[in-house]
Design an enzyme around this catalytic site. Structure first.
Site, PDB file in Angstrom:
ATOM      1  N   ASP A  54       0.451   2.782  -3.742  1.00 31.56           N
ATOM      2  CA  ASP A  54      -0.285   2.128  -2.658  1.00 31.56           C
ATOM      3  C   ASP A  54      -1.355   3.017  -2.020  1.00 31.56           C
ATOM      4  O   ASP A  54      -1.982   2.608  -1.039  1.00 31.56           O
ATOM      5  CB  ASP A  54       0.682   1.578  -1.590  1.00 31.56           C
ATOM      6  CG  ASP A  54       1.849   2.498  -1.312  1.00 31.56           C
ATOM      7  OD1 ASP A  54       1.825   3.652  -1.779  1.00 31.56           O
ATOM      8  OD2 ASP A  54       2.795   2.060  -0.628  1.00 31.56           O
ATOM      9  N   ASP A  93       3.554   8.254  -2.877  1.00 36.47           N
ATOM     10  CA  ASP A  93       3.357   6.971  -2.194  1.00 36.47           C
ATOM     11  C   ASP A  93       2.467   7.209  -0.966  1.00 36.47           C
ATOM     12  O   ASP A  93       2.505   8.282  -0.369  1.00 36.47           O
ATOM     13  CB  ASP A  93       4.721   6.418  -1.771  1.00 36.47           C
ATOM     14  CG  ASP A  93       4.658   4.991  -1.246  1.00 36.47           C
ATOM     15  OD1 ASP A  93       5.006   4.079  -2.016  1.00 36.47           O
ATOM     16  OD2 ASP A  93       4.276   4.807  -0.074  1.00 36.47           O
ATOM     17  N   HIS A 145       2.765   6.050   1.902  1.00 31.69           N
ATOM     18  CA  HIS A 145       3.578   6.182   3.112  1.00 31.69           C
ATOM     19  C   HIS A 145       4.482   7.409   2.997  1.00 31.69           C
ATOM     20  O   HIS A 145       4.920   7.762   1.894  1.00 31.69           O
ATOM     21  CB  HIS A 145       4.448   4.931   3.309  1.00 31.69           C
ATOM     22  CG  HIS A 145       3.664   3.656   3.405  1.00 31.69           C
ATOM     23  ND1 HIS A 145       3.447   2.846   2.302  1.00 31.69           N
ATOM     24  CD2 HIS A 145       3.036   3.079   4.453  1.00 31.69           C
ATOM     25  CE1 HIS A 145       2.719   1.798   2.693  1.00 31.69           C
ATOM     26  NE2 HIS A 145       2.453   1.919   3.971  1.00 31.69           N
ATOM     27  N   HIS A 197      12.059   4.938   2.224  1.00 29.68           N
ATOM     28  CA  HIS A 197      12.169   4.836   3.688  1.00 29.68           C
ATOM     29  C   HIS A 197      13.622   4.718   4.159  1.00 29.68           C
ATOM     30  O   HIS A 197      13.883   4.827   5.361  1.00 29.68           O
ATOM     31  CB  HIS A 197      11.387   3.626   4.219  1.00 29.68           C
ATOM     32  CG  HIS A 197       9.909   3.731   4.023  1.00 29.68           C
ATOM     33  ND1 HIS A 197       9.172   4.817   4.449  1.00 29.68           N
ATOM     34  CD2 HIS A 197       9.015   2.893   3.427  1.00 29.68           C
ATOM     35  CE1 HIS A 197       7.893   4.641   4.125  1.00 29.68           C
ATOM     36  NE2 HIS A 197       7.769   3.485   3.502  1.00 29.68           N
TER      37      HIS A 197
HETATM   38 ZN   LIG Z   1       4.304   2.872   0.369  1.00 29.17          ZN
END
Ligand SMILES: [Zn+2]
Length: 306
Positions: free
Chosen positions: A244, A161, A163, A124
């Protein structure tokens, strides 16, 4: 031979009690990798990333803001989710340094592949902003290192991931030497990663609705993402390995099982073998259910050792 990079400081970085990105995550991962079946891992202490390495993908002001706010005691808040504790600067440098050292090792033939068991995660972190638990973009720093130091012309980053890796996309969206491909839940933090975000043709986003499971995940990778990687013919495969999307994870709503991480790892390894002489470097991103994380990383690492 699979190398395992980690560093003690990555266990010390502490965003605060109750924070999902806890030291217990890495503790669980390293405990799982202590099992007998991982005895053959070549364990190496991660070096610090240099300022020169970080500057390839981050603004000087960003580096100074992160390292300059590391507190002597207590905690400093960089964004709503992202905190610095006294060991965070060292952990951030070691996490990014691990990925660069891993690239050196596979490019120089000292290891076939590498896994970086590090935190804080990285995907991120944009060129200018620390966010979403991430300080420096570990995988992006490694990709830039491969391009600049090892003279590669095509580096692929695969991000599974749950996200979207907005930071990695931000850093490379104008650089056709890097292919960034990502499957992720949408809608979900950080609310980016739509299919129309294509960079200069080098960004491939596959958003998946909440509730998607193994079948949808495999369809997205086999049908769209892996063919794009094949066509790109990467000279090196980097992996933003977040776990995740597991059905047990408390932060998201995808429904992957541990076996799906063996599947995707074998697929990515296949691409690396066909185009990159087997060179693959994977770095830990998310994964917040400790048991699911430990089991999923063990499955991923076992597949990388094959
Ligand atoms: Zn994540």
């Amino acid at each position: 031979m699979l190398r395992l990079y980690t560093h003690a400081s990555c266990l010390q970085h502490d965003p605060g009690s109750g924070h999902a990105e806890s030291p217990a995550r890495l503790k669980a991962v390293l405990h799982a990798l202590d099992a007998d079946r991982f005895a053959a891992l070549d364990r190496v202490e991660a070096p610090r990333a240099t300022r020169e390495q970080l500057l390839r993908v981050h603004d000087a002001a960003h580096i100074d803001r992160v390292l300059g706010h590391v507190p002597d005691q207590g905690r400093h808040q960089l964004d709503p989710d992202t905190w610095l504790s006294p060991d965070s600067g060292e952990a951030g440098l070691r996490a990014a340094g691990a990925a660069c050292a891993a690239v050196d090792a596979v490019m120089q033939g000292r290891a076939a592949r590498a896994f970086c068991a590090v935190r804080p995660p990285g995907h991120h972190a944009t060129r200018a902003v620390a966010m979403g638990f991430c300080l420096f973009n570990n995988v992006a720093v490694a990709a830039a290192h491969a391009l600049e130091v090892h003279g590669l012309k095509r580096v692929a980053i695969a991000d599974f991931d749950v996200h979207h890796g907005n930071g990695t996309q931000d850093i490379f969206q104008h650089d056709a030497r890097v292919l960034f491909i990502s499957s992720h839940q949408s809608p979900l933090y950080p609310e980016t990663g739509f299919a129309h975000e294509r960079g200069v043709g080098n960004i491939v986003n596959a958003p998946m609705p909440p509730g998607s499971g193994s079948a949808e995940f495999r369809e997205v990778w086999d049908g769209e993402l892996l063919p794009r990687m094949e066509a790109f013919r990467p000279q090196l495969v980097l992996v933003s390995a977040g776990f995740d999307a597991h059905r047990s994870d408390p932060l998201a709503d995808l429904r992957l099982g541990t076996e799906d991480y063996a599947w995707i790892t074998e697929r990515l390894l296949g691409v690396a073998r066909r185009h990159a002489e087997g060179r693959l470097v994977s770095s830990l991103e998310g994964g917040y259910d400790l048991a699911a994380l430990a089991a999923s990383v063990a499955t991923h690492v076992a597949a990388l050792m094959a």
